[in-house]
Scaffold this active site. Structure first.
Site, PDB file in Angstrom:
ATOM      1  N   LYS A  14      88.094 -19.260  47.473  1.00 17.82           N
ATOM      2  CA  LYS A  14      86.807 -19.135  47.568  1.00 17.82           C
ATOM      3  C   LYS A  14      86.398 -17.630  48.079  1.00 17.82           C
ATOM      4  O   LYS A  14      87.118 -17.163  49.064  1.00 17.82           O
ATOM      5  CB  LYS A  14      85.924 -20.118  48.031  1.00 17.82           C
ATOM      6  N   ARG A  69      90.822 -29.961  45.763  1.00 17.36           N
ATOM      7  CA  ARG A  69      90.816 -29.393  44.382  1.00 17.36           C
ATOM      8  C   ARG A  69      91.190 -27.958  44.430  1.00 17.36           C
ATOM      9  O   ARG A  69      90.562 -27.206  45.259  1.00 17.36           O
ATOM     10  CB  ARG A  69      89.320 -29.327  43.861  1.00 17.36           C
TER      11      ARG A  69
END
Length: 286
Positions: A220, A254
């Protein structure tokens, strides 16, 4: 704790790893690498060989500013991949917020609907209720194209918790069993780096809602903001964030990098096991 999906009742006594399969040309991390259906199916097989417990297939990027894809286009991207994946012996999740795609995916054998919109669109709840599928309800404000304009919070942990509680209650009121519901704080979605870090620091508070937590920190932007690394060099940061999330109660992580995450979690579990007295370890083994 367990998470009931369509074909599998998942034991969450250890953290599970959900492998990401992006069948898109424009995902922030691996856009285009698995856009070809054969490449995407091969990627599913590779993730399972690396130890993935769940596959998560998506046909539309939800990165900030991502363009929309209509339901027909999204389904065309994922249909063949999903058909192959449901024969591989693990739960298969479809990452979509469109009711039409949900219905088609469930007809094709999907086990989980992973919705960044938390089943808020008209028809979304009706698409999954009665199917036996598991769902993941994620916190996000607005849409990917506009969500960062809405990243304003007085107390990000309390506001995310309140939203997820409301959506879980709405799902149950519509007829979805509680044991089918997992929640996702939505790291990176309508949240600045500071919001993401505050949310992770307070993530344990979300466990009070009583549902499994599924989290996604892999590669991210916040990790790049902290380390200064580009997307392709964020593996160490992704592992650190995943382990921190697990320590704060995450049940499913995830990730893009399945093999490395599985190894990191094995070390984590070994340390936890070493803390137990021998009698407890024997009982756990039985």
């Amino acid at each position: 704790m367990h998470w009931q999906t369509r074909r599998f009742r998942l034991d969450l006594s250890r953290p599970l790893v959900m492998g990401i399969v992006n069948v898109t040309p424009d995902s922030f991390s691996d856009g285009g690498r698995h856009d070809d259906r054969r490449a995407a199916i091969a990627h599913c097989e590779r993730l399972l060989a690396e130890g993935a417990d769940i596959l998560d297939i998506g046909g539309e990027s939800t990165r900030p500013g991502a363009p929309k894809v209509d339901a027909e286009g999204e389904w065309a991207r994922i249909a063949e991949v999903l058909t192959a994946a449901v024969t591989m012996g693990v739960p298969v999740s479809v990452d979509t917020y469109k009711p039409e795609v949900m219905r088609r995916a469930l007809d094709a054998g999907a086990d989980v609907i992973n919705d960044v919109q938390a089943l808020q669109l008209p028809g979304a709840l009706a698409a999954v209720v009665g199917s036996g599928a598991g769902v993941c309800l994620m916190h996000m404000r607005g849409e990917p194209a506009s969500m960062m304009d809405l990243a304003v919070y007085d107390d990000v942990v309390a506001e995310v918790q309140g939203f997820l509680a409301q959506r879980a209650q709405a799902a149950q009121a519509a007829g979805l069993p509680a044991e089918c519901i997992a929640l996702d704080p939505g790291y990176g979605f309508a949240k600045t780096a500071e919001h993401n870090l505050r949310l992770l620091a307070g993530q344990q508070q979300l466990k009070a809602l009583g549902y499994p937590l599924l989290v996604g920190w892999s590669r991210k932007r916040t990790l790049g903001d902290i380390t200064g690394r580009p997307v392709g060099e964020r593996l160490p940061a992704s592992l650190a964030a995943a382990l921190r999330a697990v320590s704060a109660g995450a049940n499913v992580v995830r990730v893009h990098d399945v093999a490395a995450t599985v190894d990191a979690l094995k070390v984590w579990a070994a340390v936890d096991a070493a803390k137990m007295p021998p009698s407890a370890q024997e009982g756990s083994a039985r």
